[in-house]
Motif scaffolding. Sequence first.
Motif, PDB file in Angstrom:
ATOM      1  N   PHE A 202      48.242  55.038 -57.758  1.00 41.22           N
ATOM      2  CA  PHE A 202      49.561  55.670 -57.712  1.00 41.22           C
ATOM      3  C   PHE A 202      49.735  56.783 -58.743  1.00 41.22           C
ATOM      4  CE2 PHE A 202      50.269  51.828 -55.322  1.00 41.22           C
ATOM      5  CZ  PHE A 202      51.067  52.262 -54.288  1.00 41.22           C
ATOM      6  N   ASP A 203      48.801  57.709 -58.723  1.00 40.73           N
ATOM      7  CA  ASP A 203      48.944  58.984 -59.428  1.00 40.73           C
ATOM      8  C   ASP A 203      49.167  60.013 -58.328  1.00 40.73           C
ATOM      9  OD1 ASP A 203      48.655  61.423 -60.661  1.00 40.73           O
ATOM     10  OD2 ASP A 203      46.892  60.862 -61.821  1.00 40.73           O
ATOM     11  N   GLU A 204      50.436  60.384 -58.097  1.00 44.75           N
ATOM     12  CA  GLU A 204      50.792  61.117 -56.888  1.00 44.75           C
ATOM     13  C   GLU A 204      50.133  62.494 -56.805  1.00 44.75           C
ATOM     14  OE1 GLU A 204      52.513  61.635 -53.159  1.00 44.75           O
ATOM     15  OE2 GLU A 204      51.900  59.920 -54.362  1.00 44.75           O
ATOM     16  N   ASN A 208      48.210  61.572 -53.547  1.00 39.89           N
ATOM     17  CA  ASN A 208      49.038  62.035 -52.429  1.00 39.89           C
ATOM     18  C   ASN A 208      49.405  60.892 -51.478  1.00 39.89           C
ATOM     19  OD1 ASN A 208      50.467  63.809 -50.786  1.00 39.89           O
ATOM     20  ND2 ASN A 208      48.651  64.510 -49.675  1.00 39.89           N
ATOM     21  N   VAL A 209      49.900  59.806 -52.033  1.00 33.77           N
ATOM     22  CA  VAL A 209      50.297  58.665 -51.211  1.00 33.77           C
ATOM     23  C   VAL A 209      51.505  59.030 -50.337  1.00 33.77           C
ATOM     24  CG1 VAL A 209      50.960  56.230 -51.213  1.00 33.77           C
ATOM     25  CG2 VAL A 209      49.427  57.097 -52.987  1.00 33.77           C
ATOM     26  N   CYS A 210      52.401  59.862 -50.846  1.00 34.64           N
ATOM     27  CA  CYS A 210      53.567  60.260 -50.056  1.00 34.64           C
ATOM     28  C   CYS A 210      53.150  61.022 -48.808  1.00 34.64           C
ATOM     29  CB  CYS A 210      54.525  61.101 -50.904  1.00 34.64           C
ATOM     30  SG  CYS A 210      55.384  60.162 -52.196  1.00 34.64           S
ATOM     31  N   MET A 278      42.898  56.726 -47.050  1.00 35.68           N
ATOM     32  CA  MET A 278      43.349  57.430 -48.251  1.00 35.68           C
ATOM     33  C   MET A 278      43.471  58.917 -47.938  1.00 35.68           C
ATOM     34  SD  MET A 278      40.022  57.239 -50.788  1.00 35.68           S
ATOM     35  CE  MET A 278      41.003  57.803 -52.184  1.00 35.68           C
ATOM     36  N   PHE A 279      44.253  59.633 -48.753  1.00 38.54           N
ATOM     37  CA  PHE A 279      44.580  61.026 -48.439  1.00 38.54           C
ATOM     38  C   PHE A 279      44.686  61.843 -49.721  1.00 38.54           C
ATOM     39  CE2 PHE A 279      47.824  64.076 -46.387  1.00 38.54           C
ATOM     40  CZ  PHE A 279      46.844  64.748 -45.669  1.00 38.54           C
ATOM     41  N   ALA A 321      42.292  68.061 -46.809  1.00 42.69           N
ATOM     42  CA  ALA A 321      43.346  67.614 -47.727  1.00 42.69           C
ATOM     43  C   ALA A 321      44.659  68.299 -47.382  1.00 42.69           C
ATOM     44  CB  ALA A 321      42.946  67.927 -49.160  1.00 42.69           C
ATOM     45  N   GLY A 322      45.726  67.508 -47.356  1.00 40.38           N
ATOM     46  CA  GLY A 322      47.054  68.060 -47.100  1.00 40.38           C
ATOM     47  C   GLY A 322      47.408  68.258 -45.640  1.00 40.38           C
TER      48      GLY A 322
END
Length: 373
Positions: A202-204, A208-210, A278-279, A321-322
């Motif tokens: 949880f290091d955003e 990028n969990v959101c 994961m993302f 990514a993204g």
Amino acid sequence: MKVLYLTEWYPHRYDAMSGLFVRKHAEAVAGQGGDVCVLYLYKDKSISNTEIASSTTNGVKEIYVYYPDSYLKALVSGWKETKKQWGMPDVCQLNVITKNALLPIWLRLKYHIPYVIVEHWTGYLPISMQYKGFLHKRLTELAVRLSSAVLPVSEDLQKAMINCGLKHRNYQVINNVVDDFFYGRERKLSSQKKRILHVSCFDEEHKNVCGMLRAVKKAAKKRYDFEVIIVGTGVDFSKVYNYSTEHLHIRKSLISWIGEQTPTQVADWYRQSDFFLMFSNYENAPVVISEALAMGIPVVSSNVGGIPEMVNRDCGILVDAGDENALTNAILYMLDHCQDYDPDTIKKQGEKYTYQSVGQTLMHTYEEIRKDK
């Protein structure tokens, strides 16, 4: 062979999970007959005097120095205690180049004791841009120049270090270790819903969990036959949880927030999951993907860092990514096709992360640099 580890991250009295991958490297070497001692310094503003503690974990000697202010005094105290309790090393291993490099550099210059650098830090990556500061760069350059080998955890990290001007004649990629209990375990899948697993610190900015949750919500608009298990905690846990519940309004039946788990409990969640998700915006060689491969579970991930070195077409799907639309489509595809991925083929990809494999590689490297000193 006596091997001294100096490390920036390591499990300690305030965080049992910090730097666990370094402890596993040490245990892997001890498992191959190495006499390993870890010297770890932790700045603790809650104390007024330096405290030194020692322990032994799975054959690895551990010396902890908790200090309130002066790093150099703590380093000297830690080194004296190491010599008293354990003796002089044949080889040193520096895990992440910080001011901890001062001791192996000094041992190299005074006693001709060679050292290797094992690098995990994402700060060299172009997207991170944390490799800066005059003194930091000069110390890093000196540490690399005097080392006998540099062992990044991915080829991508090696390229990033070289692009930062850190050239060396002896670069070798070293894998992280996966616990033995991830191997040879029979999976237990539900016949009701497909289960997607995500394990996070949880290091955003990093994970990028959101963004992952937005893609999950899009997938959930098209089908209801899956659930997501999220394991872990970290600095941005509350932020991400609140975003999921208050902004995205994701239903409770879709996502279960499990929190921090022991390693064996995490392994059980892998065992009960259909695929791993994961993302991240950037990575080196995430242990969570190694664990999925060891368990024979396909992976859906962003195509960043060392991940494409780990995950091929036989193991899963990679997206840019993204790109949340691509991630949504990958999730929908994997929900229908996860059973088509051969677990034995995936497990074969995961064999290189065993204690034995990594321990043998490190011991071979130590032996080679001792010959060349």
